[in-house]
Each structure stands twice: as C-alpha cells, then as structure tokens.
Design a protein around this motif. Structure first.
Motif, PDB file in Angstrom:
ATOM      1  N   LYS A 144      57.912 -18.043  47.111  1.00 17.92           N
ATOM      2  CA  LYS A 144      57.633 -19.174  47.994  1.00 17.92           C
ATOM      3  C   LYS A 144      58.469 -19.030  49.264  1.00 17.92           C
ATOM      4  CE  LYS A 144      56.375 -22.520  44.476  1.00 17.92           C
ATOM      5  NZ  LYS A 144      56.446 -21.936  43.182  1.00 17.92           N
ATOM      6  N   ASN A 145      57.998 -19.652  50.352  1.00 15.80           N
ATOM      7  CA  ASN A 145      58.687 -19.541  51.637  1.00 15.80           C
ATOM      8  C   ASN A 145      60.136 -20.000  51.563  1.00 15.80           C
ATOM      9  OD1 ASN A 145      56.274 -18.621  52.586  1.00 15.80           O
ATOM     10  ND2 ASN A 145      55.800 -20.403  53.835  1.00 15.80           N
ATOM     11  N   GLN A 146      60.398 -21.086  50.844  1.00 15.87           N
ATOM     12  CA  GLN A 146      61.763 -21.591  50.741  1.00 15.87           C
ATOM     13  C   GLN A 146      62.648 -20.612  49.966  1.00 15.87           C
ATOM     14  OE1 GLN A 146      62.939 -24.476  52.376  1.00 15.87           O
ATOM     15  NE2 GLN A 146      64.811 -23.375  51.902  1.00 15.87           N
ATOM     16  N   GLU A 147      62.095 -19.979  48.924  1.00 15.59           N
ATOM     17  CA  GLU A 147      62.853 -18.978  48.164  1.00 15.59           C
ATOM     18  C   GLU A 147      63.261 -17.814  49.064  1.00 15.59           C
ATOM     19  OE1 GLU A 147      61.492 -18.158  43.771  1.00 15.59           O
ATOM     20  OE2 GLU A 147      59.704 -18.561  44.973  1.00 15.59           O
ATOM     21  N   ILE A 148      62.318 -17.369  49.880  1.00 15.60           N
ATOM     22  CA  ILE A 148      62.587 -16.259  50.791  1.00 15.60           C
ATOM     23  C   ILE A 148      63.664 -16.664  51.791  1.00 15.60           C
ATOM     24  CG2 ILE A 148      61.598 -14.783  52.583  1.00 15.60           C
ATOM     25  CD1 ILE A 148      58.868 -15.157  51.096  1.00 15.60           C
ATOM     26  N   ALA A 149      63.528 -17.859  52.348  1.00 11.93           N
ATOM     27  CA  ALA A 149      64.501 -18.354  53.314  1.00 11.93           C
ATOM     28  C   ALA A 149      65.898 -18.405  52.697  1.00 11.93           C
ATOM     29  CB  ALA A 149      64.082 -19.729  53.827  1.00 11.93           C
ATOM     30  N   ASP A 150      65.986 -18.935  51.494  1.00 10.91           N
ATOM     31  CA  ASP A 150      67.286 -19.035  50.813  1.00 10.91           C
ATOM     32  C   ASP A 150      67.871 -17.652  50.540  1.00 10.91           C
ATOM     33  OD1 ASP A 150      67.006 -21.778  50.842  1.00 10.91           O
ATOM     34  OD2 ASP A 150      66.356 -21.920  48.750  1.00 10.91           O
ATOM     35  N   GLU A 151      67.026 -16.749  50.070  1.00  8.02           N
ATOM     36  CA  GLU A 151      67.502 -15.415  49.711  1.00  8.02           C
ATOM     37  C   GLU A 151      67.979 -14.625  50.934  1.00  8.02           C
ATOM     38  OE1 GLU A 151      65.695 -11.490  47.496  1.00  8.02           O
ATOM     39  OE2 GLU A 151      65.059 -13.461  46.775  1.00  8.02           O
ATOM     40  N   LEU A 152      67.281 -14.807  52.068  1.00  5.32           N
ATOM     41  CA  LEU A 152      67.624 -14.047  53.275  1.00  5.32           C
ATOM     42  C   LEU A 152      68.577 -14.801  54.205  1.00  5.32           C
ATOM     43  CD1 LEU A 152      64.150 -12.474  54.147  1.00  5.32           C
ATOM     44  CD2 LEU A 152      66.046 -11.446  52.882  1.00  5.32           C
ATOM     45  N   GLY A 153      68.835 -16.071  53.888  1.00  7.62           N
ATOM     46  CA  GLY A 153      69.748 -16.852  54.714  1.00  7.62           C
ATOM     47  C   GLY A 153      69.162 -17.193  56.074  1.00  7.62           C
ATOM     48  N   ILE A 154      67.850 -17.474  56.107  1.00  6.15           N
ATOM     49  CA  ILE A 154      67.179 -17.854  57.349  1.00  6.15           C
ATOM     50  C   ILE A 154      66.424 -19.156  57.117  1.00  6.15           C
ATOM     51  CG2 ILE A 154      66.977 -15.495  58.233  1.00  6.15           C
ATOM     52  CD1 ILE A 154      64.144 -15.377  57.153  1.00  6.15           C
ATOM     53  N   SER A 155      65.881 -19.711  58.176  1.00  8.62           N
ATOM     54  CA  SER A 155      65.166 -20.985  58.020  1.00  8.62           C
ATOM     55  C   SER A 155      63.766 -20.754  57.451  1.00  8.62           C
ATOM     56  CB  SER A 155      65.050 -21.694  59.371  1.00  8.62           C
ATOM     57  OG  SER A 155      64.101 -21.049  60.191  1.00  8.62           O
ATOM     58  N   LYS A 156      63.241 -21.781  56.821  1.00 13.69           N
ATOM     59  CA  LYS A 156      61.893 -21.722  56.264  1.00 13.69           C
ATOM     60  C   LYS A 156      60.882 -21.516  57.386  1.00 13.69           C
ATOM     61  CE  LYS A 156      58.621 -24.366  53.471  1.00 13.69           C
ATOM     62  NZ  LYS A 156      58.344 -25.637  52.817  1.00 13.69           N
ATOM     63  N   ARG A 157      61.140 -22.107  58.535  1.00 14.14           N
ATOM     64  CA  ARG A 157      60.254 -21.980  59.701  1.00 14.14           C
ATOM     65  C   ARG A 157      60.193 -20.516  60.164  1.00 14.14           C
ATOM     66  NH1 ARG A 157      55.853 -22.631  61.687  1.00 14.14           N
ATOM     67  NH2 ARG A 157      55.702 -22.758  63.923  1.00 14.14           N
ATOM     68  N   THR A 158      61.320 -19.831  60.136  1.00 15.94           N
ATOM     69  CA  THR A 158      61.345 -18.412  60.510  1.00 15.94           C
ATOM     70  C   THR A 158      60.476 -17.605  59.545  1.00 15.94           C
ATOM     71  OG1 THR A 158      63.551 -18.612  61.460  1.00 15.94           O
ATOM     72  CG2 THR A 158      62.837 -16.391  60.844  1.00 15.94           C
ATOM     73  N   VAL A 159      60.578 -17.917  58.263  1.00 13.02           N
ATOM     74  CA  VAL A 159      59.749 -17.234  57.261  1.00 13.02           C
ATOM     75  C   VAL A 159      58.271 -17.464  57.575  1.00 13.02           C
ATOM     76  CG1 VAL A 159      59.095 -17.184  54.819  1.00 13.02           C
ATOM     77  CG2 VAL A 159      61.508 -17.327  55.453  1.00 13.02           C
ATOM     78  N   GLU A 160      57.898 -18.716  57.841  1.00 17.36           N
ATOM     79  CA  GLU A 160      56.501 -19.042  58.140  1.00 17.36           C
ATOM     80  C   GLU A 160      56.012 -18.302  59.381  1.00 17.36           C
ATOM     81  OE1 GLU A 160      56.917 -23.269  58.414  1.00 17.36           O
ATOM     82  OE2 GLU A 160      56.829 -23.549  56.242  1.00 17.36           O
ATOM     83  N   THR A 161      56.849 -18.240  60.405  1.00 17.20           N
ATOM     84  CA  THR A 161      56.488 -17.552  61.642  1.00 17.20           C
ATOM     85  C   THR A 161      56.294 -16.066  61.401  1.00 17.20           C
ATOM     86  OG1 THR A 161      57.708 -19.169  62.953  1.00 17.20           O
ATOM     87  CG2 THR A 161      57.244 -17.055  64.012  1.00 17.20           C
ATOM     88  N   GLN A 162      57.195 -15.446  60.626  1.00 20.78           N
ATOM     89  CA  GLN A 162      57.093 -14.015  60.350  1.00 20.78           C
ATOM     90  C   GLN A 162      55.835 -13.692  59.538  1.00 20.78           C
ATOM     91  OE1 GLN A 162      58.995 -11.517  61.529  1.00 20.78           O
ATOM     92  NE2 GLN A 162      60.157 -12.988  62.716  1.00 20.78           N
ATOM     93  N   ILE A 163      55.497 -14.547  58.584  1.00 19.68           N
ATOM     94  CA  ILE A 163      54.274 -14.328  57.794  1.00 19.68           C
ATOM     95  C   ILE A 163      53.055 -14.456  58.690  1.00 19.68           C
ATOM     96  CG2 ILE A 163      52.827 -15.273  55.943  1.00 19.68           C
ATOM     97  CD1 ILE A 163      55.465 -15.960  54.454  1.00 19.68           C
ATOM     98  N   SER A 164      53.056 -15.446  59.559  1.00 16.54           N
ATOM     99  CA  SER A 164      51.949 -15.636  60.500  1.00 16.54           C
ATOM    100  C   SER A 164      51.804 -14.419  61.410  1.00 16.54           C
ATOM    101  CB  SER A 164      52.198 -16.897  61.329  1.00 16.54           C
ATOM    102  OG  SER A 164      51.204 -17.044  62.307  1.00 16.54           O
ATOM    103  N   ASN A 165      52.924 -13.903  61.916  1.00 20.56           N
ATOM    104  CA  ASN A 165      52.888 -12.702  62.770  1.00 20.56           C
ATOM    105  C   ASN A 165      52.326 -11.508  62.008  1.00 20.56           C
ATOM    106  OD1 ASN A 165      54.004 -14.167  64.855  1.00 20.56           O
ATOM    107  ND2 ASN A 165      56.072 -13.393  64.544  1.00 20.56           N
ATOM    108  N   ALA A 166      52.729 -11.361  60.755  1.00 21.28           N
ATOM    109  CA  ALA A 166      52.241 -10.254  59.933  1.00 21.28           C
ATOM    110  C   ALA A 166      50.732 -10.360  59.717  1.00 21.28           C
ATOM    111  CB  ALA A 166      52.974 -10.231  58.590  1.00 21.28           C
ATOM    112  N   LEU A 167      50.259 -11.563  59.437  1.00 16.64           N
ATOM    113  CA  LEU A 167      48.819 -11.746  59.210  1.00 16.64           C
ATOM    114  C   LEU A 167      48.017 -11.463  60.483  1.00 16.64           C
ATOM    115  CD1 LEU A 167      48.913 -14.912  56.932  1.00 16.64           C
ATOM    116  CD2 LEU A 167      48.273 -12.586  56.259  1.00 16.64           C
ATOM    117  N   LYS A 168      48.547 -11.873  61.635  1.00 18.78           N
ATOM    118  CA  LYS A 168      47.872 -11.579  62.911  1.00 18.78           C
ATOM    119  C   LYS A 168      47.772 -10.078  63.114  1.00 18.78           C
ATOM    120  CE  LYS A 168      49.345 -15.769  65.275  1.00 18.78           C
ATOM    121  NZ  LYS A 168      50.303 -16.322  66.251  1.00 18.78           N
TER     122      LYS A 168
END
Length: 190
Positions: A144-168
């Motif tokens: 889940k996005n929050q799990e990734i954010a917690d594990e990498l020490g970044i914000s959930k919004r950053t995770v969402e943005t990176q996934i969106s960029n990858a999909l584009k």
C-alpha cells in the motif's frame, strides 16, 4: 553482554560484535522464518536480508523492547512481505493466464504476451531509481502507498506522484505497441 552494550558496539562499527550477534541468531531465525515460508533456502535468504538491513542501519538503531524481539519481529515482517509479494505476482500471472485461456489463443498470442511483458519490464527499468523502486513495491510487491512511504521515509503524496509518473511513462512507452496490436486484431476480425 547486555543488549545495550552489544548495540552500542554494533553502532560504533564493531564487526566482531555484529558477527557474534549473527552467529547467535542466524540459525534460530532461519528455523523461525521457515515456519512462514516452508522453504529453508528462502528462509535463510530472508534472515540474511534482515541482518544486512540491520547492519546498514546500525547507526540509527533504536531498540524499544529487546534485541531478540526486534530481530524476530523484523524476520516475521520480512516473511510476510515476501508472502504478500509472491501472492501478488502469482495473482497477476493467474489473471493473465485466465484471460488468455478464456479465448481461443494460439502460441503467437503467448509470444505477444511475453513481448508485452518484456516491454513493460524494460520500461520500468528506464524509470528513475526511486520511481522504479516505488512502482515495483506498489505493483509487483502489492504494498500500500502508506506502507511504501513509511518504509522509504517519504510522504504518501510523493509515493502517489511517483506511481502516477511511472504509469504515464508506461503508457507512453507501450502506446505504439498496443496500437499496432489493436490494428492487427481489427484487420483479422474484418
């Protein structure tokens, strides 16, 4: 030696202290991990990964209960992550196979599917390192996005943005290939 003394030595880079910890817990943690994974080799790999991560993050190490409890909890969590990842990957492959066998398909369709999968993996490999890591954690490991954010020490919004960029990026990279497949399919059907 107390946990605190051992942790202090490890934090200060004492490799003998770390080696001592590794020797004391590796076998018992491997047996513990095997109960989750039903595979001794995979269990040993997980325990080794936990120790590597432990060593890499030794300077930031905070033990709130006991060192033993921390190690067992870390191994347990890593086993559950691996199980979740395996189930997600297996689910993707089952969905692809179910969709494939639902229609009359010849071997050329399997080749096209393999080509498409390879193009997807190549496209993912071209992503910036953090974007690639986040996308794999999300889509291949099923986190889940929050799990990734917690594990990498970044914000959930950053995770969402990176996934969106990858999909584009995937859409752009795969558009021409998919367009060609659609045109071929339409020509065959007409």
């Amino acid at each position: 030696m107390t946990d605190k003394a051992l942790i202090d030595q490890i934090k200060n880079g004492d490799e003998r202290a770390f080696e001592s910890l590794f020797r004391e817990y590796f076998k018992v943690l491997s047996v513990f991990a095997k109960k989750f994974l039903n595979d001794l080799d995979a269990a040993q790999d997980v325990v080794q990964e936990v120790f590597v991560k432990f060593y890499e993050q030794r300077e930031k190490l905070e033990v709130h209960t006991s060192l033993k409890a921390l190690l067992y909890q870390s191994v347990r969590n890593r086993c559950l992550d691996q199980i979740r990842s395996t189930q997600t990957r297996s689910g993707h492959h089952e969905n692809i196979l179910a969709a494939s066998f639902g229609a009359d398909i010849d071997t050329s369709d399997f080749m096209e599917q393999a080509e498409l999968e390879q193009m997807i993996y190549n496209s993912i490999a071209q992503l910036p390192e953090q974007c690639q890591l986040i996308f794999k954690m999300s889509r291949l490991e099923g986190k889940k996005n929050q799990e990734i954010a917690d594990e990498l020490g970044i914000s959930k919004r950053t995770v969402e943005t990176q996934i969106s960029n990858a999909l584009k990026r995937l859409r752009l990279d795969l558009f021409e290939y998919l367009k060609a497949l659609i045109i071929i399919a339409l020509e065959i059907l007409s």
